[in-house]
Design a protein around this motif. Structure first.
Motif, PDB file in Angstrom:
ATOM      1  N   GLU A 173      41.511  26.305  35.261  1.00 38.02           N
ATOM      2  CA  GLU A 173      42.362  27.377  35.222  1.00 38.02           C
ATOM      3  C   GLU A 173      41.418  28.451  35.977  1.00 38.02           C
ATOM      4  O   GLU A 173      41.660  29.376  36.815  1.00 38.02           O
ATOM      5  CB  GLU A 173      42.493  27.989  33.980  1.00 38.02           C
ATOM      6  CG  GLU A 173      43.399  28.996  34.293  1.00 38.02           C
ATOM      7  CD  GLU A 173      44.482  29.812  33.113  1.00 38.02           C
ATOM      8  OE1 GLU A 173      43.945  30.296  31.873  1.00 38.02           O
ATOM      9  OE2 GLU A 173      45.832  28.946  32.902  1.00 38.02           O
ATOM     10  N   ALA A 174      40.009  28.530  35.374  1.00 33.96           N
ATOM     11  CA  ALA A 174      39.050  29.319  35.982  1.00 33.96           C
ATOM     12  C   ALA A 174      38.989  29.119  36.797  1.00 33.96           C
ATOM     13  O   ALA A 174      38.056  30.017  37.842  1.00 33.96           O
ATOM     14  CB  ALA A 174      37.738  29.653  34.718  1.00 33.96           C
ATOM     15  N   PHE A 175      38.921  27.985  37.180  1.00 30.82           N
ATOM     16  CA  PHE A 175      37.970  26.958  38.391  1.00 30.82           C
ATOM     17  C   PHE A 175      38.320  27.568  39.485  1.00 30.82           C
ATOM     18  O   PHE A 175      38.160  28.136  40.244  1.00 30.82           O
ATOM     19  CB  PHE A 175      37.633  25.510  38.383  1.00 30.82           C
ATOM     20  CG  PHE A 175      36.865  25.606  39.429  1.00 30.82           C
ATOM     21  CD1 PHE A 175      35.422  25.166  39.567  1.00 30.82           C
ATOM     22  CD2 PHE A 175      37.087  24.698  40.451  1.00 30.82           C
ATOM     23  CE1 PHE A 175      34.493  25.184  40.667  1.00 30.82           C
ATOM     24  CE2 PHE A 175      36.504  24.340  41.611  1.00 30.82           C
ATOM     25  CZ  PHE A 175      35.511  24.628  41.412  1.00 30.82           C
ATOM     26  N   ASP A 176      39.424  27.548  39.665  1.00 35.42           N
ATOM     27  CA  ASP A 176      41.042  27.678  39.979  1.00 35.42           C
ATOM     28  C   ASP A 176      41.317  28.777  41.023  1.00 35.42           C
ATOM     29  O   ASP A 176      40.993  29.823  41.404  1.00 35.42           O
ATOM     30  CB  ASP A 176      42.150  26.897  39.892  1.00 35.42           C
ATOM     31  CG  ASP A 176      42.782  25.353  39.064  1.00 35.42           C
ATOM     32  OD1 ASP A 176      41.653  25.202  40.613  1.00 35.42           O
ATOM     33  OD2 ASP A 176      43.385  25.606  38.570  1.00 35.42           O
ATOM     34  N   ALA A 177      40.657  29.900  39.966  1.00 33.09           N
ATOM     35  CA  ALA A 177      40.447  31.292  39.814  1.00 33.09           C
ATOM     36  C   ALA A 177      39.687  31.887  40.597  1.00 33.09           C
ATOM     37  O   ALA A 177      39.834  32.589  41.721  1.00 33.09           O
ATOM     38  CB  ALA A 177      40.587  32.361  38.190  1.00 33.09           C
ATOM     39  N   VAL A 178      37.979  31.360  40.295  1.00 32.25           N
ATOM     40  CA  VAL A 178      36.923  31.961  40.837  1.00 32.25           C
ATOM     41  C   VAL A 178      37.202  30.978  42.789  1.00 32.25           C
ATOM     42  O   VAL A 178      36.513  31.727  43.188  1.00 32.25           O
ATOM     43  CB  VAL A 178      35.481  31.465  40.494  1.00 32.25           C
ATOM     44  CG1 VAL A 178      34.671  31.293  40.953  1.00 32.25           C
ATOM     45  CG2 VAL A 178      35.733  31.854  38.966  1.00 32.25           C
ATOM     46  N   MET A 179      38.053  30.629  42.395  1.00 39.58           N
ATOM     47  CA  MET A 179      37.927  29.844  44.835  1.00 39.58           C
ATOM     48  C   MET A 179      38.941  29.851  45.207  1.00 39.58           C
ATOM     49  O   MET A 179      39.129  30.253  46.107  1.00 39.58           O
ATOM     50  CB  MET A 179      37.846  28.376  44.117  1.00 39.58           C
ATOM     51  CG  MET A 179      36.990  27.183  43.772  1.00 39.58           C
ATOM     52  SD  MET A 179      35.661  27.623  45.094  1.00 39.58           S
ATOM     53  CE  MET A 179      34.781  25.899  44.432  1.00 39.58           C
ATOM     54  N   SER A 180      40.052  31.317  44.193  1.00 40.61           N
ATOM     55  CA  SER A 180      41.006  31.864  44.721  1.00 40.61           C
ATOM     56  C   SER A 180      40.404  33.614  45.047  1.00 40.61           C
ATOM     57  O   SER A 180      41.508  34.498  44.873  1.00 40.61           O
ATOM     58  CB  SER A 180      42.018  31.882  44.492  1.00 40.61           C
ATOM     59  OG  SER A 180      42.374  30.216  44.183  1.00 40.61           O
ATOM     60  N   ASP A 181      39.009  33.240  45.025  1.00 38.47           N
ATOM     61  CA  ASP A 181      38.588  34.852  45.106  1.00 38.47           C
ATOM     62  C   ASP A 181      38.896  35.896  44.081  1.00 38.47           C
ATOM     63  O   ASP A 181      39.528  36.669  44.096  1.00 38.47           O
ATOM     64  CB  ASP A 181      38.533  35.683  46.399  1.00 38.47           C
ATOM     65  CG  ASP A 181      38.328  35.004  47.637  1.00 38.47           C
ATOM     66  OD1 ASP A 181      36.730  34.547  47.173  1.00 38.47           O
ATOM     67  OD2 ASP A 181      39.116  34.403  48.010  1.00 38.47           O
ATOM     68  N   LYS A 182      39.308  35.517  42.362  1.00 41.27           N
ATOM     69  CA  LYS A 182      39.437  35.851  41.749  1.00 41.27           C
ATOM     70  C   LYS A 182      37.951  36.266  40.609  1.00 41.27           C
ATOM     71  O   LYS A 182      37.174  35.622  40.654  1.00 41.27           O
ATOM     72  CB  LYS A 182      40.117  35.598  40.377  1.00 41.27           C
ATOM     73  CG  LYS A 182      41.602  35.450  41.981  1.00 41.27           C
ATOM     74  CD  LYS A 182      43.126  35.272  40.917  1.00 41.27           C
ATOM     75  CE  LYS A 182      44.255  35.029  41.735  1.00 41.27           C
ATOM     76  NZ  LYS A 182      45.645  34.474  41.189  1.00 41.27           N
ATOM     77  N   SER A 183      38.136  37.136  39.640  1.00 44.04           N
ATOM     78  CA  SER A 183      36.891  37.068  38.853  1.00 44.04           C
ATOM     79  C   SER A 183      37.386  35.470  37.551  1.00 44.04           C
ATOM     80  O   SER A 183      38.777  36.002  37.244  1.00 44.04           O
ATOM     81  CB  SER A 183      36.865  38.382  38.393  1.00 44.04           C
ATOM     82  OG  SER A 183      38.051  38.865  37.675  1.00 44.04           O
ATOM     83  N   VAL A 184      36.268  36.068  36.655  1.00 46.97           N
ATOM     84  CA  VAL A 184      36.024  35.342  35.718  1.00 46.97           C
ATOM     85  C   VAL A 184      35.512  36.201  34.083  1.00 46.97           C
ATOM     86  O   VAL A 184      34.525  36.348  34.602  1.00 46.97           O
ATOM     87  CB  VAL A 184      35.761  33.321  35.744  1.00 46.97           C
ATOM     88  CG1 VAL A 184      34.814  33.366  36.363  1.00 46.97           C
ATOM     89  CG2 VAL A 184      35.767  33.054  34.194  1.00 46.97           C
ATOM     90  N   LYS A 185      36.074  35.411  32.647  1.00 50.63           N
ATOM     91  CA  LYS A 185      35.582  36.374  31.724  1.00 50.63           C
ATOM     92  C   LYS A 185      34.009  35.562  31.848  1.00 50.63           C
ATOM     93  O   LYS A 185      34.342  34.789  31.287  1.00 50.63           O
ATOM     94  CB  LYS A 185      36.642  36.748  30.292  1.00 50.63           C
ATOM     95  CG  LYS A 185      35.940  37.151  29.635  1.00 50.63           C
ATOM     96  CD  LYS A 185      37.177  37.238  28.455  1.00 50.63           C
ATOM     97  CE  LYS A 185      36.018  38.127  27.249  1.00 50.63           C
ATOM     98  NZ  LYS A 185      37.550  38.241  26.095  1.00 50.63           N
ATOM     99  N   PRO A 186      33.128  37.248  31.684  1.00 54.31           N
ATOM    100  CA  PRO A 186      31.969  36.122  31.675  1.00 54.31           C
ATOM    101  C   PRO A 186      32.133  35.187  29.791  1.00 54.31           C
ATOM    102  O   PRO A 186      32.497  35.696  28.930  1.00 54.31           O
ATOM    103  CB  PRO A 186      30.502  37.552  31.483  1.00 54.31           C
ATOM    104  CG  PRO A 186      31.520  38.471  32.163  1.00 54.31           C
ATOM    105  CD  PRO A 186      33.131  38.274  31.802  1.00 54.31           C
ATOM    106  N   ALA A 187      31.062  34.537  30.067  1.00 51.11           N
ATOM    107  CA  ALA A 187      30.894  33.557  28.672  1.00 51.11           C
ATOM    108  C   ALA A 187      30.109  32.566  28.506  1.00 51.11           C
ATOM    109  O   ALA A 187      29.392  32.392  29.601  1.00 51.11           O
ATOM    110  CB  ALA A 187      32.338  32.650  28.655  1.00 51.11           C
ATOM    111  N   THR A 188      29.492  32.327  27.104  1.00 50.96           N
ATOM    112  CA  THR A 188      28.073  30.969  27.698  1.00 50.96           C
ATOM    113  C   THR A 188      28.754  30.874  26.179  1.00 50.96           C
ATOM    114  O   THR A 188      29.304  30.196  25.578  1.00 50.96           O
ATOM    115  CB  THR A 188      27.155  31.922  27.217  1.00 50.96           C
ATOM    116  OG1 THR A 188      27.485  32.680  25.816  1.00 50.96           O
ATOM    117  CG2 THR A 188      26.717  32.659  28.143  1.00 50.96           C
TER     118      THR A 188
END
Length: 245
Positions: A173-188
């Protein structure tokens, strides 16, 4: 007979000691001169050289540790040049690839015929294009497994974004979002994407997307679903022909 066996034993012992001495000289030189910390020494098809896997890629090093060559080694003894580096290291690279299976983001084909590993970068336009055509790959029976290869290297902005993706509760879900020019919540988390990057360098990858077919074959750049399927079909046919000879 006993004298002959004794002489052979002494010769083998001397050869082993010499090999260990060579390895020690190589390790010392690489540690002191280029700051290498990960050093895996393997045989080479050229006398006087050893193949060395480091965090910076594959090197060919003289037995005394004084000379280094970098880049693929080609065997031109046959009808076509063959990348001897990838062939030699295929079992090792395949093993290291398998060790990262749990960290891959996998888009599995419903009726899988092939599985490829793609080294990707979220700042890469052609990586985004490849990902947006995922349904096309999957419909043709191609499973895509992602590993991270931030082209600007570890500790870059791309690496930080990709770490957030790989550490997200739902990586796909996070990868799909970033590849669609959306942001991802910072995480480590405990995942270290430097391992992905270093494996990519051992495969000789310099740009993305890079599609790994197996431990010895890397396709550089974007390939449309139908083109990739044709390439994989041809590769499979070639391997089958080789096995039947």
């Amino acid at each position: 007979m006993k004298k002959g066996l004794l002489l052979l034993t002494l010769m083998l012992g001397a050869a082993t000691s010499f090999a260990h001495a060579d390895d020690a000289a190589i390790k010392q030189a690489l540690q002191q001169k280029i700051g290498a910390t990960q050093i895996d020494i393997q045989p080479s098809p050229i006398a006087g050289l050893q193949t060395v896997l480091t965090e910076g890629g594959v090197l060919y090093v003289s037995s005394d540790g004084k000379h280094i060559l970098q880049g693929p080694l080609y065997d031109i003894s046959g009808p076509m040049p063959v990348n001897a580096t990838t062939e030699l290291l295929a079992p090792i690279l395949t093993k290291r690839l398998d060790a990262l299976k749990d960290e891959m983001i996998v888009y599995k084909a419903p009726q899988e015929k092939y599985s490829v590993t793609v080294f990707t970068d979220v700042t890469c336009g052609y990586c985004s294009k490849l990902h947006k055509e995922m349904k096309g790959y999957n419909d043709l029976g191609i499973t895509v497994r992602y590993l991270a290869f931030p082209r600007q290297g570890p500790n870059s902005d791309a690496e930080k974004t990709m770490t957030s993706i790989w550490c997200a509760p739902n990586r796909m879900e996070a990868f799909d979002a970033v590849m669609s020019d959306k942001s991802v919540k910072p995480a480590t988390c405990s995942i270290n994407l430097k391992r992905h990057y270093e494996l990519g360098t051992l495969f000789g990858i310099q740009g993305t997307p890079a599609i790994v077919v197996d431990g010895a074959t890397v396709l550089s750049g974007y390939s449309a679903p139908s083109d990739l399927k044709a390439t994989l079909d041809a590769y499979a046919a070639h391997k089958a022909t080789g096995m039947t000879k």
